[in-house]
Enzyme design. Structure first.
Site, PDB file in Angstrom:
ATOM      1  CE  LYS A 279      -3.942  -1.878   2.598  1.00  0.00           C
ATOM      2  NZ  LYS A 279      -4.962  -1.675   1.561  1.00  0.00           N
ATOM      3  NE  ARG A 353     -10.960  -9.852  -2.001  1.00  0.00           N
ATOM      4  CZ  ARG A 353     -11.282  -8.945  -2.921  1.00  0.00           C
ATOM      5  NH1 ARG A 353     -11.656  -9.327  -4.128  1.00  0.00           N
ATOM      6  NH2 ARG A 353     -11.267  -7.663  -2.628  1.00  0.00           N
TER       7      ARG A 353
HETATM    8  N1  BES Z   1      -8.192  -3.759   4.386  1.00  0.00           N
HETATM    9  C1  BES Z   1      -8.295  -3.374   3.031  1.00  0.00           C
HETATM   10  C2  BES Z   1      -9.573  -2.608   2.729  1.00  0.00           C
HETATM   11  C3  BES Z   1      -9.580  -1.168   3.133  1.00  0.00           C
HETATM   12  C4  BES Z   1      -8.806  -0.233   2.475  1.00  0.00           C
HETATM   13  C5  BES Z   1     -10.421  -0.749   4.119  1.00  0.00           C
HETATM   14  C6  BES Z   1      -8.868   1.089   2.851  1.00  0.00           C
HETATM   15  C7  BES Z   1     -10.503   0.586   4.490  1.00  0.00           C
HETATM   16  C8  BES Z   1      -9.712   1.508   3.851  1.00  0.00           C
HETATM   17  C9  BES Z   1      -8.302  -4.602   2.134  1.00  0.00           C
HETATM   18  O1  BES Z   1      -7.529  -5.660   2.564  1.00  0.00           O
HETATM   19  C10 BES Z   1      -7.735  -4.173   0.823  1.00  0.00           C
HETATM   20  O2  BES Z   1      -6.602  -3.821   0.776  1.00  0.00           O
HETATM   21  N2  BES Z   1      -8.574  -4.207  -0.208  1.00  0.00           N
HETATM   22  C11 BES Z   1      -8.158  -3.781  -1.501  1.00  0.00           C
HETATM   23  C12 BES Z   1      -8.742  -4.736  -2.501  1.00  0.00           C
HETATM   24  C13 BES Z   1      -8.214  -4.526  -3.878  1.00  0.00           C
HETATM   25  C14 BES Z   1      -6.756  -4.915  -3.944  1.00  0.00           C
HETATM   26  C15 BES Z   1      -9.020  -5.370  -4.827  1.00  0.00           C
HETATM   27  C16 BES Z   1      -8.675  -2.363  -1.706  1.00  0.00           C
HETATM   28  O3  BES Z   1      -9.780  -2.060  -1.272  1.00  0.00           O
HETATM   29  O4  BES Z   1      -7.947  -1.565  -2.264  1.00  0.00           O
HETATM   30 MN    MN Z   2      -5.520  -5.470   1.967  1.00  0.00          MN
END
Ligand code: BES
Ligand code: MN
Ligand code: ZN
Length: 494
Positions: A279, A353
């Protein structure tokens, strides 16, 4: 903080503070009117001089009101009487606690729960006073983080209700609300703890303590146990971390022995750096909140156990970290889930997931009546719904209705999102049974679609709480949502 229910006259309360409402254009509520009468028009006089209009959320603290036995009277503006609904009621309660918190008053008698709110009964009004007050006076503290400050002055709130003869229903509502507030606080504390303290091992310890306190059955599976079960998807996420993964299973059985349980599964990523698909640095600290789903199901277990609800409840928490490492998942890796279905990990940041699907397969052994998972699953859900509603998905419309209704009743709302078959094709992979991402379009929906492939054997609901589990910015901190929704859902089924 101590709460109690009472039916009393506002002018006769011997408290540090009496709290009453005033509507727009200086229209006194019944309780304010009673004080005004006892005080020979003292309040109307004050208001006429323009000290307060009754604007929603405004407050005015008055000392030594003649004809009363209390030290202070707090007037709280309620806005236009015709527009006084749930939102306004909640704002009034919050404003009154904020104002009380700033005074020297140690105890207060609030008459706010007497104000009528369309379509809401006294139970609801009492619960909201308790839950909002607890929420407002909550302060995070931990010996290795922010040390506990001075306790707030206010330590006793008397919730006055109009029913003179029968206080019992309000007492029941109070008891339940206290249990919910306790569950919320537990969830908030876990959520707010940093990733270096709140590790998977820490979560397991907290669950163990909870189980000991309430006599709930608990089992914590270790990596080796998960290997035997074939949880290849969950373990692929855990591989990038030095912290051992844990798989927490709690069983609360106060329902009939032949009654199939409700299973709640909470995402417990104690820190989500994204893994190799790392990230961006900005706001990455907030990914310590990626275990708020886990915190919410543990908080719900606590509330349910405190209430001694006659139900069968299983709580499952798959928990690990998602970090980059030489042994971490790589984009393109193919892993085999416990269900036997293979997954192409196209983005290691879609890890929630990957741990939930194995927990869902594990849940089959309880022959559940329903399974609900709670997860900070997608940033896309925040884009879709913002911070007010959790995203609700389900393979069963009647379950979706029940969850929505529980959220509405508890004022911890969710919104039903579509999960049509048409979205499923976005998960197609050339190298495995499915990919773990479905592209940018409808990201929260394709995430739910992925999970639905592991929910073939039961009715299943999914709450995406990415936008509701915590607040960013100046008020950064976890909210404890959706403990109120989940608890209400279970109360309604009991
Ligand atoms: N924990 C995150 C989701 C999230 C991101 C919650 C920002 C709240 C704020 C999750 O594990 C994630 O990183 N999801 C990705 C999925 C994508 C790679 C398809 C996302 O939401 O960017
Ligand atoms: Mn994630
Ligand atoms: Zn995550």
């Amino acid at each position: 903080m101590e709460f109690s229910i009472k039916n009393g006259n506002p002018e006769k309360q011997r408290n540090a503070c009496v709290v009453v409402g005033v509507f727009d254009h200086r229209k006194l509520s019944a309780a304010a009117n009673a004080i005004d009468k006892a005080a020979n028009g003292y309040l109307t006089g004050l208001l006429r001089r323009g000290d307060m209009e009754g604007k929603l959320g405004s407050t005015l603290l008055i000392h030594n009101v003649p004809g009363t036995l209390c030290d202070r009277v707090l007037l709280v503006g309620c806005g236009k009487e015709r527009e006084f609904r749930e939102r306004e009621y909640r704002q009034v309660v919050r404003a009154s606690v904020k104002a009380l918190d700033g005074t020297g008053a140690a105890d207060a008698a609030s008459f706010i729960a007497e104000l009528p709110v369309k379509r809401r009964d006294l139970d609801w009004r009492v619960s909201q006073v308790v839950e909002i007050t607890a929420d407002e006076i909550y302060r995070f503290s931990h010996p290795n983080c922010k040390k506990a400050g001075e306790a707030p002055n206010l330590n006793k709130l008397i919730v006055n209700v109009p029913q003179r003869n029968n206080l019992a229903p309000a007492e029941v509502a109070l008891k339940r609300a206290l249990a919910v507030a306790d569950g919320v606080q537990f969830a908030r504390d876990l959520g707010n703890l940093p990733g270096n303290i709140c590790t998977p091992t820490y979560l397991a310890e907290q669950a163990q303590q909870l189980a000991n306190t309430y006599g709930v059955k608990i089992e914590v599976l270790e990596r080796a146990d998960m290997e035997v079960l074939g949880m290849g998807s969950l373990l692929s996420v855990a591989r990038g971390s030095r912290q051992p993964p844990k798989f927490i299973v709690m069983q609360y059985s106060k329902g009939k022995s032949n009654q199939k349980p409700v299973v709640l599964i909470g995402k417990g990523i104690t820190f989500d750096a994204g893994g190799i698909s790392i990230k961006p640095a900005a706001e990455m600290d907030e990914m310590k909140f990626d275990m708020c789903g886990a915190a919410s199901v543990l908080g719900t277990m606590k509330a349910v156990a405190r209430m001694e609800l006659p139900i069968n409840l299983v709580v499952i928490v798959p928990t690990c970290e998602n970090l980059p490492d030489g042994d971490a998942n790589k984009p393109g890796d193919v892993v085999t889930s416990m269900s036997g279905q293979t997954i192409e990990v196209l983005n290691t940041d879609a890890e929630g997931r990957l741990i939930l699907c194995d927990a869902m397969t594990y849940a089959e052994r309880f022959e559940p009546d329903v399974v609900v998972d709670i997860a900070t699953l997608t940033g896309a859900c925040v884009i879709a719904l913002g911070h007010h509603a959790s995203g609700l998905f389900s393979n069963d419309d009647s379950l979706a209705r029940d969850l929505l209704a529980a959220g509405e009743a508890a004022w911890d709302r969710a919104w039903h999102m579509p999960m049509w078959e048409d979205y499923q094709e976005q998960l197609k992979s050339n190298f495995a049974d499915m990919a773990n991402i479905g592209g940018r379009a409808g990201g929260s929906i394709t995430a739910a679609c992925f999970l639905s492939r592991y929910a073939k054997k039961f009715d299943w609901g999914h709450l995406d709480i990415a936008g509701t589990a915590w607040k960013s910015g100046k008020e950064k901190g976890s909210t404890g949502r959706p403990v109120p929704l989940l608890t209400q859902f279970l109360i309604s089924r009991a």
